[in-house]
Design an enzyme around this catalytic site. Structure first.
Site, short mmCIF file in Angstrom:
data_model
loop_
_atom_site.label_atom_id
_atom_site.label_comp_id
_atom_site.label_asym_id
_atom_site.label_seq_id
_atom_site.Cartn_x
_atom_site.Cartn_y
_atom_site.Cartn_z
CG ASP A 108 3.90 -7.92 5.22
OD1 ASP A 108 3.14 -6.87 4.98
OD2 ASP A 108 4.78 -8.02 4.51
CE LYS A 148 3.43 -1.38 8.71
NZ LYS A 148 3.95 -2.76 8.17
N GLY A 204 1.00 -2.76 1.85
CA GLY A 204 -1.21 -3.45 2.17
C GLY A 204 -1.82 -3.21 2.94
CG HIS A 205 -1.57 -0.74 5.74
ND1 HIS A 205 -0.99 0.26 6.36
CD2 HIS A 205 -0.35 -1.61 5.97
CE1 HIS A 205 0.09 0.35 6.56
NE2 HIS A 205 0.66 -0.72 5.81
CD GLN A 221 6.37 -0.07 2.41
OE1 GLN A 221 6.70 1.40 3.15
NE2 GLN A 221 5.28 -0.41 1.61
P1 IMP Z 1 9.56 -2.11 -2.84
O1 IMP Z 1 8.95 -1.40 -1.73
O2 IMP Z 1 8.15 -2.81 -3.73
O3 IMP Z 1 10.28 -1.26 -3.90
O4 IMP Z 1 9.83 -3.71 -2.65
C1 IMP Z 1 11.38 -3.68 -1.88
C2 IMP Z 1 11.27 -4.86 -0.68
O5 IMP Z 1 10.09 -4.08 -0.17
C3 IMP Z 1 10.26 -5.89 -1.03
O6 IMP Z 1 11.16 -7.40 -0.26
C4 IMP Z 1 9.48 -6.02 -1.12
O7 IMP Z 1 8.27 -7.65 -0.64
C5 IMP Z 1 9.07 -4.99 0.58
N1 IMP Z 1 8.37 -4.42 0.80
C6 IMP Z 1 7.45 -2.83 0.19
N2 IMP Z 1 6.77 -3.17 0.27
C7 IMP Z 1 5.86 -4.29 1.48
C8 IMP Z 1 4.63 -4.29 2.28
O8 IMP Z 1 4.41 -3.42 2.67
N3 IMP Z 1 5.09 -5.29 3.22
C9 IMP Z 1 6.28 -6.03 3.24
N4 IMP Z 1 7.09 -6.10 2.61
C10 IMP Z 1 7.00 -4.83 1.61
#
Ligand code: IMP
Length: 423
Positions: free
Chosen positions: A13, A16, A40-41, A224
């Protein structure tokens, strides 16, 4: 522009989406290499807001080819919805501007169910995942039982492989007290999605190498952030892919010596969604940013945890990604503060850390060591040039770049393309 990898230098977040959109102007091809629709971009063009989860944000510019590389896990139902949604907004998605790797792995409903069930089982120790099935999908890939896009688009193969996977996963789901899945229903949905996506499917490795031979510039769109990387993040509170720069090579098939530049994106403060350590977390900063309507997740809508800028973390990110240039976003979020703090080290008992300790437990117990800067207390969002930024804001930006150990290249002072200052 040459071949550029863009990564998040914090916990995701970082903004990017906007920086990728800005850099895409100089690129021919934009490549997603890791993660899935957990990302989520958000991109604003004029008053219009676009939230992209799988499709690279290059899709919003004309004459750019967007590639989903082999390192991504693809939820085909979500992808079809995203393409349809973009079409409704007037963004034309066709096989000339969007392609999907044959070897990307596919996310199925049992991955999402298992993701949710495992979080319940973990109770207080839950990761706080996006529940998009990302962990179980990468788990299947590593266990060599996953289905890839080329299985999805071949009806006979899909039927055969999916029936085996549903049978096995239903045993697990039932034992966890969850409802088993109907093979017939899942097969029908995925068959339709496979049919829709087939025209986009190609050998993206060969395509990218042909493009490089022609002299095309590639931009690798990280998802991420560094501290959500499966190897370099705050394990187990991470996602399940290599979000760091190395992932751009394995997730696309473009070798390391073809990469020319790494851009690290970081906010002027720190945020995180989900559980896990966040040394500079601060309730006042969080309240202030949330009251401004900022820092709510683009994928899940969850309020993000917020804190002061953590230069120990961003310095570590520079190290593991090889960051050359920095883009600092959301500077305007700090405009009203009298004092702005920056973490320069961690203290754990008698130990002082200048790097991020690998043990998430130790990191969670670390106390930040801060230095303070005078706030600039002037709105920055209308500045057009570096000189138009308040001197104290410039001093702050320079200091955090220096502490991070990379060159300040971009300062972003709002979501719009125009609110971008090249330093
Ligand atoms: P997962 O990728 O859904 O398995 O989540 C694992 C961890 O990564 C959690 O803490 C999510 O909140 C975090 N996470 C996954 N995708 C994003 C993103 O695009 N932005 C911020 N945090 C993310």
């Amino acid at each position: 522009m040459a071949n550029t990898i863009l990564v998040g230098a914090q916990w995701g977040d970082e903004g990017k989406g906007k920086i990728i959109d800005v850099l895409t102007e100089g690129a021919d091809i934009v490549v997603r290499y890791a993660g899935g629709n957990n990302a989520g971009h958000t991109v604003f063009i004029g008053k219009r807001k676009y939230v992209l989860h799988l499709v690279p944000s290059g899709i919003l510019r004309k004459n750019k080819l967007c590639v989903i590389g082999n390192g991504v896990v693809v939820d085909p139902i979500g992808l079809v919805e995203e393409i349809e949604g973009l079409k409704k907004l007037g963004v034309n998605v066709n096989p000339k501007n969007f392609v999907l790797s044959e070897t990307a792995h596919v996310v199925f409903p049992y991955h999402r169910e298992l993701d949710a069930q495992r979080e319940v089982l973990k109770g207080e120790n839950k990761i706080g995942t996006t529940k998009r099935g990302i962990g179980p999908a990468y788990g299947d890939k590593a266990a060599r039982v996953g289905l890839r896009v080329n299985d999805l688009v071949d009806p006979a193969r899909l039927e055969e492989k999916l029936s085996v996977r549903i049978r096995e996963n239903n045993i697990v789901l039932k034992s966890l007290g969850a409802k088993p899945l109907s093979f017939k229903k899942v097969f029908a949905e995925y068959l339709a999605a496979g049919k829709f996506l087939k025209p986009f499917v190609t050998n993206t490795v060969v395509l990218l190498h042909e493009a490089m031979r022609r002299g095309d510039n590639l931009l690798f769109e990280g998802a991420q952030g560094t501290f959500l990387d499966i190897d370099h993040g705050t394990y187990p509170f991470v996602t399940s892919s290599n979000t760091t720069a190395g992932g751009a090579c394995t997730g696309s098939g473009v070798p390391p010596h073809r990469m020319d530049r790494v851009v690290g994106v970081m906010k002027a403060y720190t945020t995180r969604v989900g559980e896990g350590p966040l040394p500079t977390e601060n309730a006042e900063i969080a309240d202030m940013l949330h009251a401004m309507g900022r820092e709510f997740g683009a994928t899940t809508g969850r309020a993000r945890r917020c804190g002061w800028f953590d230069s120990v973390a961003t310095r570590h990110a520079t190290m593991v990604n090889g960051i050359d240039d920095l883009a600092v976003t959301n500077l305007d979020g700090l405009d009203t503060l009298e004092i702005v703090k920056v973490c320069v080290a961690y203290r754990h008992g008698k130990t002082r850390y200048d790097f991020v300790p690998n043990d998430a437990q130790i990191l969670a117990e670390c106390e930040p060591v801060y230095i303070e800067f005078d706030g600039w207390r002037t709105p920055t969002s209308k500045a057009k040039t570096w000189k138009q930024l308040p001197p104290k804001a410039r001093a702050y930006l320079k200091a955090i770049a220096e502490l991070t150990g990379a060159k300040l290249a971009i300062a972003s002072i709002g979501p719009a393309r125009e609110q971008t200052i090249f330093v």
